[in-house]
Design an enzyme around this catalytic site. Structure first.
Site, PDB file in Angstrom:
ATOM      1  N   ASP A   1      -5.682   0.060   6.232  1.00 44.97           N
ATOM      2  CA  ASP A   1      -6.245   0.861   5.136  1.00 44.97           C
ATOM      3  C   ASP A   1      -7.644   0.324   4.869  1.00 44.97           C
ATOM      4  OD1 ASP A   1      -3.658   1.966   4.999  1.00 44.97           O
ATOM      5  OD2 ASP A   1      -3.011   0.441   3.593  1.00 44.97           O
TER       6      ASP A   1
ATOM      7  N   ASP B   1       4.570  10.760  -1.259  1.00 44.76           N
ATOM      8  CA  ASP B   1       4.234   9.549  -2.013  1.00 44.76           C
ATOM      9  C   ASP B   1       4.937   9.631  -3.356  1.00 44.76           C
ATOM     10  OD1 ASP B   1       2.516   9.263   0.107  1.00 44.76           O
ATOM     11  OD2 ASP B   1       0.753   8.787  -1.109  1.00 44.76           O
TER      12      ASP B   1
HETATM   13  O1  LIG Z   1      -0.856   6.289   0.149  1.00 42.70           O
HETATM   14  C1  LIG Z   1      -1.508   6.010  -0.861  1.00 42.70           C
HETATM   15  O2  LIG Z   1      -2.087   6.888  -1.545  1.00 42.70           O
HETATM   16  C2  LIG Z   1      -1.612   4.576  -1.277  1.00 42.70           C
HETATM   17  C3  LIG Z   1      -2.406   4.285  -2.362  1.00 42.70           C
HETATM   18  C4  LIG Z   1      -2.522   2.971  -2.776  1.00 42.70           C
HETATM   19  C5  LIG Z   1      -1.840   1.988  -2.093  1.00 42.70           C
HETATM   20  C6  LIG Z   1      -1.060   2.265  -1.013  1.00 42.70           C
HETATM   21  C7  LIG Z   1      -0.924   3.555  -0.575  1.00 42.70           C
HETATM   22  N1  LIG Z   1      -0.165   3.918   0.491  1.00 42.70           N
HETATM   23  C8  LIG Z   1       0.663   3.222   1.397  1.00 42.70           C
HETATM   24  O3  LIG Z   1       1.062   1.910   1.014  1.00 42.70           O
HETATM   25  C9  LIG Z   1       0.903   1.077   2.122  1.00 42.70           C
HETATM   26  C10 LIG Z   1       0.601  -0.319   1.737  1.00 42.70           C
HETATM   27  O4  LIG Z   1       1.629  -0.911   0.982  1.00 42.70           O
HETATM   28  P1  LIG Z   1       1.742  -2.501   0.956  1.00 42.70           P
HETATM   29  O5  LIG Z   1       0.357  -2.999   0.818  1.00 42.70           O
HETATM   30  O6  LIG Z   1       2.360  -2.873   2.258  1.00 42.70           O
HETATM   31  O7  LIG Z   1       2.579  -2.793  -0.218  1.00 42.70           O
HETATM   32  C11 LIG Z   1      -0.236   1.684   2.888  1.00 42.70           C
HETATM   33  O8  LIG Z   1      -0.292   1.313   4.233  1.00 42.70           O
HETATM   34  C12 LIG Z   1       0.009   3.158   2.737  1.00 42.70           C
HETATM   35  O9  LIG Z   1       0.940   3.603   3.694  1.00 42.70           O
END
Ligand SMILES: O=C(O)c1ccccc1N[C@@H]1O[C@H](COP(=O)(O)O)[C@@H](O)[C@H]1O
Length: 248
Positions: free
Chosen positions: A137, A17
């Site tokens: 999520d 990340d």
């Molecule tokens: O992985 C994390 O810790 C995380 C924390 C906060 C937001 C997202 C996070 N992770 C990854 O981001 C995608 C979502 O991104 P988007 O909404 O498509 O822009 C999520 O599925 C995690 O893989």
């Protein structure tokens, strides 16, 4: 037991990340909880050298809508050539999706866009098939969007829609477990797998080799893989140890 009777292995995806150009881990996805682990390229190359087949690469700044780590992501993907990269964070329209594929991501994980833009999500699921996964999520059974700061609807209602759209794969994260080292939410994973024939990747909470062994028991039910984050960075076990448990 013969080779033919063996349960297939669980695929492990070490997480990288990225926030502010650094490899970080958050607790429950909350901004401001970052622990920094240095250069994301070094982290990814280390996981690749230790046997990772996949890396789960996240642009946290893009997920939070506060920036982009585009250059770093490109460098990571270039440096781990031969290792598949699942890319997520901020991929919400044609331009960001095409760019992600152009820089070499094998699979794109859609979060917010799958919740807020169902028509677009359905169209790219139809167009790109296996190259698109949907990140579910969740807190309880409520989906989280926009850096996990906004509610994104009911898990089961959204899943019904995604099943109709033909989503190829789901990456299921219990946000309340992510980065906590409290163990994965096995009940949630079981419930999701009962509602789909598509492969599921588990994310959030893995803390020990026992957790990996428990997830491997779910492979016959449809669990394909597991994302491992903080436990690897904190040294709870090594990736080779985890890969060994995931394959026996
Ligand atoms: O992985 C994390 O810790 C995380 C924390 C906060 C937001 C997202 C996070 N992770 C990854 O981001 C995608 C979502 O991104 P988007 O909404 O498509 O822009 C999520 O599925 C995690 O893989």
């Amino acid at each position: 037991m013969s080779e033919f009777n063996k349960t297939p292995r669980l695929v492990l995806l070490p997480a990288v990340d990225v926030a502010g150009g650094k490899a970080v881990r958050l607790t429950k996805g909350e901004a401001g909880t970052e622990t920094s682990y240095g250069d994301p390229v070094d982290a990814a190359v280390e996981w690749a050298d230790q046997g990772a087949e996949w890396i789960h690469l996240v642009d946290l700044d893009a997920a939070f809508g506060r920036g982009s780590n585009g250059g770093v992501l490109k460098k990571v993907i270039r440096q781990v050539k031969g290792v598949n990269v699942e890319l997520s964070g901020g991929i919400r329209d044609d331009a960001s999706l095409e760019h992600a594929l152009e820089i070499g991501a094998k699979r794109i994980n859609l979060g917010t866009a799958a919740l807020e833009n169902p028509e677009w999500a359905a169209s790219v699921i139809a167009q790109y098939g296996e190259a698109i996964a949907v990140g579910l999520d969740v807190r309880g059974t409520t989906l989280a969007a926009r850096g996990w700061t906004k509610d994104g609807g009911d898990l089961w209602a959204v899943m019904d829609r995604l099943e109709d759209a033909g989503a190829a794969r789901y990456v299921v994260t219990d946000v309340t477990k992510d980065g906590t080292l409290q163990g994965p939410n096995v009940d949630l994973l079981r419930q999701v797998m009962e509602r789909t024939r598509r492969p599921v990747v588990a994310s959030g909470g893995i803390s020990s080799l026992d957790d990996i062994a428990a997830l491997r028991e779910l492979v016959p039910l449809g669990l394909e893989g597991a994302i491992v984050g903080k436990a690897l960075y904190a040294g709870a076990f090594t990736l080779p140890q985890a890969l060994d448990v995931a394959s026996h």
